[in-house]
Design an enzyme around this catalytic site. Structure first.
Site, short mmCIF file in Angstrom:
data_model
loop_
_atom_site.label_atom_id
_atom_site.label_comp_id
_atom_site.label_asym_id
_atom_site.label_seq_id
_atom_site.Cartn_x
_atom_site.Cartn_y
_atom_site.Cartn_z
N LEU A 10 -38.39 -21.54 21.42
CA LEU A 10 -39.34 -21.36 22.51
C LEU A 10 -38.66 -20.61 23.66
CD1 LEU A 10 -40.91 -24.93 22.51
CD2 LEU A 10 -41.41 -22.97 21.03
N ARG A 17 -37.31 -21.42 38.62
CA ARG A 17 -36.23 -22.05 39.39
C ARG A 17 -34.93 -21.24 39.37
NH1 ARG A 17 -36.35 -28.18 37.35
NH2 ARG A 17 -37.55 -27.28 35.62
N LYS A 24 -35.46 -16.05 32.33
CA LYS A 24 -34.34 -17.00 32.25
C LYS A 24 -33.47 -16.83 31.02
CE LYS A 24 -35.35 -21.37 31.49
NZ LYS A 24 -35.71 -22.79 31.71
N ASP A 106 -33.44 -22.21 26.13
CA ASP A 106 -32.61 -22.43 27.31
C ASP A 106 -31.64 -23.59 27.11
OD1 ASP A 106 -34.33 -24.55 27.36
OD2 ASP A 106 -35.02 -24.26 29.42
N GLU A 158 -43.52 -38.30 28.37
CA GLU A 158 -42.94 -37.49 29.43
C GLU A 158 -42.80 -38.31 30.71
OE1 GLU A 158 -41.74 -34.51 28.89
OE2 GLU A 158 -42.43 -34.56 26.82
N ASN A 381 6.97 12.32 30.82
CA ASN A 381 7.20 11.53 32.03
C ASN A 381 6.29 12.05 33.14
OD1 ASN A 381 9.12 9.63 33.75
ND2 ASN A 381 8.85 11.52 34.91
N TYR A 391 -11.93 17.46 39.05
CA TYR A 391 -13.31 17.64 39.49
C TYR A 391 -13.38 18.69 40.59
CZ TYR A 391 -18.02 16.23 41.04
OH TYR A 391 -19.35 16.21 41.39
N SER A 409 7.70 14.13 40.89
CA SER A 409 6.85 13.37 41.80
C SER A 409 5.97 14.29 42.64
CB SER A 409 7.73 12.53 42.73
OG SER A 409 8.47 11.58 42.00
#
Length: 458
Positions: A10, A17, A24, A106, A158, A381, A391, A409
């Protein structure tokens, strides 16, 4: 009674809630939509086909299970109760099934072994209906299991319809039923909605069975957490905590070390090899596979990655949609973005970011570097502060660095550009054109020293 079983799950309600625009059962719990947990448990328990009763945002649930022939759908356009939902599903059941397992979408904590035990008990006792139950210290909100003098279930009442005496009962309905198909078809067509909610209760078929003298038994689960439904985000977080505990325990029993499993967050379906170690705060998500003898450092986030054996991912690193070869080292604080592929023995150090980049065996970028849209060969390296300028504001361009190159570097590689094998790029160079193999590339402004300048300025 035969052994062919179909399930009805189901899943038509919105779940108000949850305070969410998303239905859900599609909220993620431990990495997968909530409804996948009970469906997987049903199939693992021996069910051959599942009918999902859908309603709100049915297209999302249908898309989730698209292509699975063993899953079909029934539409409940109006949510008029659990009995009405089952009525909508009856025509979709496998014609050959003589037993129907009914559960809710659930309830992610339901375990396959509990469902299998219930189905086994149902067959062995030849019951018309078997109801899954649990004993709760505080049963408020749950339907109460009413039994006759022989211990058989005579009714499920219930909360809103229960008498004061019935509310004292601590054995409650889990919302999971195993029912004889022939009886269910007759009973579900005759239930009424004369109750406090004005809904068609599935529980009324239990009352009908008892009134006709048919056997209706209970099957109590040992861990009452299994029957917990998720109605709000607090309950969802608690369910996820329990599921993560199960996932972590299974991994640890398979040979994975977790320094503090309560602080490790691993999605369902993640695989980790034996003798790997996961440190606190690590999050491992999606379709991730991690090999043997790996170390996953504190606070790492790994999503949809393939990681080979003997890899070290140091603290605070983020890996997304990437592939990592054996004996690689990553981090700390590295970021592998989608499309990164690292070969064996590659080192990616602190504050290095990669994106759509291939690095050949033995290459390294130790710190403070960005490598995007790049193909990098073996034993290269990459010096501190190197940037591939991929870009131009309109398009992305590719950088190719061949085997054995040493990049000094603070080098900028303005793509598209190719650096030939065994070349050296001097520190501070901006590379704007291809570099032939075995070359030195240097591009700096001449240094000028003006002696005494500061003395004159004072």
């Amino acid at each position: 009674m035969g052994n062919k079983i179909s399930a009805i799950v189901l899943a038509a309600g919105m779940g108000t809630r949850m305070k969410s625009d998303l239905v859900k059962v599609m909220h993620l719990v431990a990495g997968v939509p909530m409804i996948q947990w009970p469906v997987a448990a049903a199939f693992a328990s021996g069910v051959e086909r599942c009918v999902l009763v859908v309603g709100h945002q049915q297209e999302k649930v249908r898309e989730l299970f698209a292509g699975r022939g063993e899953v079909s759908f029934a539409l409940q356009s109006e949510q008029l109760g659990t009995g009405h939902a089952v009525r909508c599903a009856m025509t979709e059941l496998d014609p050959g099934a003589d037993t129907v397992l009914i559960l809710c979408g659930d309830t992610p904590l339901l375990e396959a072994q509990s469902l299998a035990g219930m189905l086994k008990a149902h067959r062995e006792t030849k019951a018309c209906i078997t109801v899954m139950t649990a004993t709760l210290g505080n049963p408020f909100g749950y339907g109460r299991i009413v039994k006759d003098a022989t211990g058989k279930v005579s009714a499920i009442t219930e909360e809103k319809d229960a008498t004061e005496k019935e509310r004292l009962i601590d054995e409650v309905n889990a919302g999971v039923y195993c029912i004889d198909r022939a009886f269910l078809e007759k009973a579900i067509a005759t239930i009424k909605n004369d109750n406090a909610q004005g809904e068609y209760y599935l529980t009324d078929v239990v009352r009908q069975a008892a009134q006709h003298g048919l056997s209706c038994l209970s099957y109590k689960v040992a861990d009452p957490r299994e029957i917990s439904g998720v109605n709000d985000r607090a309950q969802m977080a608690e369910a996820a905590r329990v599921l993560r505990g199960r996932i972590n325990r299974e991994l640890m029993l398979s040979g994975v070390t977790m320094i503090d499993p309560e602080t490790v967050y691993i999605d369902r379906g993640v695989r980790i090899g034996r003798d790997s170690v996961v440190y606190p705060g690590a999050t491992i998500e999606g379709n991730t596979v991690i090999g043997e003898r790996c170390v996953i450092g504190q606070g790492s986030l790994i999503q949809n990655c393939s990681i080979a054996d003997d890899v070290v991912v140091k603290a605070g690193s983020v890996l997304e949609d990437s592939k990592v070869g054996p004996e690689a080292a990553i981090g700390p604080m590295a970021h592998l973005r989608a499309g990164t592929e690292l070969s064996a023995h590659v080192k990616i150090g602190n504050f290095v970011e990669t994106k759509k980049t291939f690095m050949g065996e033995g290459s390294k970028a130790s710190h403070l570097t960005y490598l995007g849209d790049a193909t990098i060969g073996r034993d290269v390296n990459i010096g501190c502060g190197t940037i591939t300028c991929n870009y131009d504001g309109v398009k992305k361009h590719k950088t190719v660095i061949e085997d054995g190159v040493f990049v000094g570097s603070d080098v900028q590689l303005v793509a598209p550009v190719t650096v030939g094998r065994n070349s050296l790029i001097a520190a501070g160079t901006t590379v704007t054109k291809d570099i032939p193999a075995d070359s030195l590339a240097i591009a700096r402004s001449p240094q000028v020293n003006k002696e005494g300048y500061m003395l004159r300025k004072k």
